[in-house]
Structure formats: structure tokens, C-alpha cells
Design an enzyme around this catalytic site. Sequence first.
Site, short mmCIF file in Angstrom:
data_model
loop_
_atom_site.label_atom_id
_atom_site.label_comp_id
_atom_site.label_asym_id
_atom_site.label_seq_id
_atom_site.Cartn_x
_atom_site.Cartn_y
_atom_site.Cartn_z
N LYS A 22 -37.75 70.19 51.15
CA LYS A 22 -38.28 68.85 51.41
C LYS A 22 -39.20 68.86 52.63
CE LYS A 22 -35.79 65.81 53.90
NZ LYS A 22 -36.61 65.26 54.99
N ASN A 23 -38.76 69.50 53.70
CA ASN A 23 -39.52 69.45 54.94
C ASN A 23 -40.79 70.29 54.91
OD1 ASN A 23 -37.63 67.74 55.92
ND2 ASN A 23 -36.75 69.16 57.41
N ARG A 93 -40.29 59.43 58.37
CA ARG A 93 -41.15 59.82 59.47
C ARG A 93 -42.34 60.69 59.04
NH1 ARG A 93 -40.66 60.21 65.01
NH2 ARG A 93 -41.24 62.27 65.73
N CYS A 117 -34.57 58.57 59.68
CA CYS A 117 -33.15 58.52 60.05
C CYS A 117 -33.01 58.04 61.50
CB CYS A 117 -32.54 59.91 59.96
SG CYS A 117 -32.20 60.45 58.29
N ARG A 122 -37.12 59.47 68.70
CA ARG A 122 -38.13 60.14 67.88
C ARG A 122 -39.53 59.54 68.02
NH1 ARG A 122 -35.62 61.59 62.10
NH2 ARG A 122 -36.82 63.49 62.33
N PRO A 123 -40.08 59.60 69.21
CA PRO A 123 -41.44 59.09 69.38
C PRO A 123 -42.47 60.02 68.73
CG PRO A 123 -40.65 60.13 71.40
CD PRO A 123 -39.52 60.18 70.42
N VAL A 124 -43.72 59.56 68.69
CA VAL A 124 -44.80 60.40 68.14
C VAL A 124 -45.86 60.65 69.21
CG1 VAL A 124 -44.53 59.91 65.67
CG2 VAL A 124 -45.80 58.31 67.12
N ASP A 125 -45.44 60.57 70.48
CA ASP A 125 -46.41 60.73 71.57
C ASP A 125 -47.17 62.05 71.50
OD1 ASP A 125 -43.71 61.60 72.18
OD2 ASP A 125 -44.49 62.27 74.10
N GLN A 126 -46.48 63.13 71.14
CA GLN A 126 -47.15 64.44 71.09
C GLN A 126 -48.22 64.48 69.99
OE1 GLN A 126 -46.52 66.86 73.48
NE2 GLN A 126 -45.40 65.11 74.26
N ASP A 306 -30.54 70.36 61.71
CA ASP A 306 -30.26 69.79 60.38
C ASP A 306 -29.02 70.39 59.72
OD1 ASP A 306 -32.43 68.16 60.66
OD2 ASP A 306 -33.70 69.17 59.18
N ARG A 399 -32.30 61.23 49.56
CA ARG A 399 -33.54 61.55 50.27
C ARG A 399 -33.74 63.06 50.39
NH1 ARG A 399 -34.06 59.26 55.92
NH2 ARG A 399 -35.90 60.56 55.69
C1 UD1 Z 1 -38.48 67.64 61.56
C2 UD1 Z 1 -37.65 67.61 60.31
C3 UD1 Z 1 -36.23 67.19 60.63
C4 UD1 Z 1 -35.65 68.09 61.72
C5 UD1 Z 1 -36.58 68.17 62.92
C6 UD1 Z 1 -36.13 69.17 63.97
C7 UD1 Z 1 -39.30 67.04 58.64
C8 UD1 Z 1 -39.80 66.06 57.66
N1 UD1 Z 1 -38.24 66.67 59.37
O1 UD1 Z 1 -38.51 66.32 62.07
O2 UD1 Z 1 -35.46 67.30 59.44
O3 UD1 Z 1 -34.42 67.58 62.14
O4 UD1 Z 1 -37.91 68.55 62.50
O5 UD1 Z 1 -35.99 70.43 63.41
O6 UD1 Z 1 -39.80 68.14 58.73
N2 UD1 Z 1 -40.46 64.37 69.86
C9 UD1 Z 1 -41.08 63.73 70.91
N3 UD1 Z 1 -42.40 63.38 70.76
C10 UD1 Z 1 -43.11 63.66 69.63
C11 UD1 Z 1 -42.47 64.32 68.58
C12 UD1 Z 1 -41.13 64.67 68.72
O7 UD1 Z 1 -40.48 63.45 71.93
O8 UD1 Z 1 -44.29 63.31 69.55
C13 UD1 Z 1 -39.03 64.76 69.99
C14 UD1 Z 1 -38.13 64.09 68.97
O9 UD1 Z 1 -37.72 62.82 69.42
C15 UD1 Z 1 -36.98 65.07 68.89
C16 UD1 Z 1 -37.66 66.43 69.10
O10 UD1 Z 1 -38.93 66.13 69.70
O11 UD1 Z 1 -36.07 64.85 69.92
C17 UD1 Z 1 -37.90 67.22 67.84
O12 UD1 Z 1 -38.58 66.41 66.90
P1 UD1 Z 1 -39.55 67.01 65.79
O13 UD1 Z 1 -39.47 68.50 65.83
O14 UD1 Z 1 -40.87 66.38 65.93
O15 UD1 Z 1 -38.86 66.50 64.47
P2 UD1 Z 1 -39.56 65.92 63.17
O16 UD1 Z 1 -40.84 66.64 62.93
O17 UD1 Z 1 -39.56 64.44 63.22
#
Ligand code: UD1
Length: 423
Positions: A22-23, A93, A117, A122-126, A306, A399
Site C-alpha cells: 500500500k505504502n 495522508r 490515522c 503528523r505535520p507536512v512542514d518538511q 507500522d 484501508r
Molecule cells: C509513512 C507511511 C506510514 C508510516 C510512516 C513512518 C505511507 C502512506 N505511510 O507515513 O505507514 O507509519 O511513513 O514509517 O507511506 N513529520 C514532520 N513533518 C513533516 C513530515 C513528517 O514532522 O513534514 C513527522 C511525522 O509527524 C512523524 C515522522 O515525521 O512523526 C515520520 O513521518 P513520515 O515518515 O512523514 O510518515 P508518513 O510519510 O506520513
Amino acid sequence: MDQLVLEGGRPLTGVVPVSGAKNAALPVLAACLLTEAPVVLERVPALQDVHTQLSLLRHLGVGASWQDDEVVALSAAALAEPVAPYELVRTMRASFLVLGPLLARCGHAEVSLPGGCAIGARPVDQHLVGLQRLGVALEVVGGYVRARAPRGLRGARIVMNQVTVGGTEHLLMAAACARGHTVLENAAEEPEVVDLARFLRRLGARIEGEGTARIEIEGVEHLEGGRFAILPDRIEAASYLLAGAATRGRVTVQGVVPAHLGAVLDKLEEAGARVDVEAEAVTVALEDRPRPVSLRTAPYPGFPTDVQAQFMALACLATGVSRVRETVFENRFMHVPELARFGAQISLEDARSAVVTGVPKLVGAPVMATDLRASFSLVIAALAAEGESIIDRLYHMDRGYAAMTEKLRGLGAQVARRKAPPG
Ligand code: UD1
């Protein structure tokens, strides 16, 4: 709403085929927006999240149709207005990943901030800071990111503050079609990132270094079409192996890349399981109660967050005390109170550390799924427990676990899916 009824206490035995990841499928689907040429994807798991991503792509003007059980044909020859509405983005997400490709194709886009979830902020700042480095001007208005790249995307050196899987994938896609050279530092090394890079390269992108913390991308003007098979789902595979171990059975996951399961297999061996690795299959067998095992989640190649919940279900039955530390997400122990309903003894030291004191047996109980992967920990506990369990809110599992009821039955589990009685 559907629920799962399980009669536990019998060992799972047999071979279970593993679906596409899925991922990996979700970012690859988003990347299809980057090319006008037709793309055919194989080994796409027919999961709710994949259907959601396909609905979003169709909304954006992409032609997408299932050709076979696991084969999807896509064509993004002509796109509609590049707006991804809240209704389509809020549940998942990975839908946010369409922003970069839309900017590459259309020069502007409006994408709702994502949901997914409830396992932390889980921000998207990066993602956003990286896009800005690539020449995107953006603002957040009313829950939407409004972005423009009037002079097109241009390559840049981006050092990410945090290892993020989605962030790395997002910037990889955007940089593939940017003008010039991009370097992504502190990139995620997950196999799903590597799969996306392989897919983009199949379409003609120039990428090097995926699978390491430094990825280099030489932007190309346009991408071609192509055919690509999604990699097998290591998280699904790990989940079934843990179900086998917790029920003191013997389960083979077929069609996997064993190297992707390294950290999980190490911990299973530490727990006393016998692990046999073949070219594309892994077998795990456990005859006695597991030994206690402590673990700490970490980005790949560390122990996957996960699989944390599923491993905890096994630790509940261990002959001693295990410690589980979650370092990736700040709120990922929602399964703990539900596991306690089976008689598990788990205490939280703080929001990220759990102490699991193994008990000789679990007893079936009615429980509620809380998030995607955590729900499978309840399945494992229910399969290992004596008597009947009912797991509510099955939509979480839909999902991420393709044909779960059928696959569990194939391993000898007594399990049925039914509509929850009203009330
Ligand atoms: C992906 C996976 C999810 C898995 C996770 C970590 C998919 C669809 N989902 O989620 O199943 O649990 O990787 O292996 O592939 N963060 C920030 N800022 C950002 C982005 C992330 O602070 O801009 C933080 C998140 O809050 C979290 C950490 O970084 O604490 C890791 O998140 P990230 O690796 O981005 O997870 P996802 O890509 O959302």
C-alpha cells in the site's frame, strides 16, 4: 459497519500470499500525474486507501481503470482543474502527495491539508519547506495549501530536518521534473521510497542514491509512460508472521523481499522463533511461549513503527517483561487499552514507552479497532486468545489489509466478517 468475529486458540499454519505494498502504491499512483503518457501498474492491492487515491486522481482528470484484479491502467494526458478537495484528502495522508506532481504539470495547485490515522500531529512542514526550495510560492488558506510555481520548479539542495517518508517521496516526484539538479539530504531510506524512484526512472527520470540518506535528481523536461509492478508489502508480511508466532503456529509469507523484513525477523528470532528465509518467502515457526523482547521503532532499516502494535501483541504472551519504545510517532499506543481487554498487562511509562508483562494466556473479548496497523494487533491477540472475540470498526483494516478474512482462513483461522448488529 462491519465487524470481525474470531474464535481463537488455534495455531495458524500454512502459506499466505503477500499483496503489493500500500505504502508504495499510493505515492506511485500520485506520480502518475507527472506524465501525459499511459502507465500500467501491476500488483496494486485492492484496498480502500488505493480506491481513495484513484478517486482523487479521477477527480483531477486522470483516466484510471482496473484491468485485472491487481492491474490498473492510468492516463493523465489531460488534467482537470488542479484542486484536491478536503472530502477526498481528509481520510488519507498520502493523498497530499499530489501537490508536487500537480505543480510540475500545471504550475499551480490547491490541495487540502491531509488527514489519516490519528497517530500524532503528523505535520507536512518538511513537504512545504522543500517545495519552497524548489521555487514554489505557497500559502495556507482555509485548510488548503494554495501553491504556484509561475516560473516552473527548479532544482535545489534540500536538507530535511527530519526523516520523513512522505516528505522524501513528495520532493522526489517534484524534483524529477524540475529544471536542474536537486540533492535531498537526510532522505528516508524506506523500500517504498526506493520503489518510487525505480518507477520514476522507468518513466525516464534521472535519480541516483535512493535507499541512502542522499538522493540526487537531475530534472528532465518530461516523463514517458511505462509498465511497473509495485513491490510486496513488508508490513502485511510482518503482520502475518507475527500472527503465526503468537498462535504458536508456522506461517510462510510468499512473494516477499526478505531483506525488507530484516529488523522484524531479528526480533522474532530473539523471541525464540525459528526463521527460514528463501529467495521470495519467509517462514516463521514458534512452539513455545515467546521470550520477552524489547524494541524501539526507527526509520528504515530500523524496526518499523507500522509493526510496533503487532509485535506488542506477541510480547503480551511472553515469558517475561518486554519494553516497547515508539520514536517515530508521538501517539501510537492506542491499541494498549484494547489489548488489555484480552487480559494483557501493559503499562505506559510515558506517551512513547510501554512495558509489557507477558501473561500465560489471553482471553477473547469484544474490542474496537483504532487505527490501521494497530487493528491487526487486535487480530493477532484474538487469534491467540481462548474463545470468541469481536473486533469492531473493521474499516480501519480495510484501508491496509487486502483480502484479510480470506488470507486468515487460508491459514486455518476461524474468522467471519459480518455487519455489526444495530445499537
Ligand atoms: C509513512 C507511511 C506510514 C508510516 C510512516 C513512518 C505511507 C502512506 N505511510 O507515513 O505507514 O507509519 O511513513 O514509517 O507511506 N513529520 C514532520 N513533518 C513533516 C513530515 C513528517 O514532522 O513534514 C513527522 C511525522 O509527524 C512523524 C515522522 O515525521 O512523526 C515520520 O513521518 P513520515 O515518515 O512523514 O510518515 P508518513 O510519510 O506520513
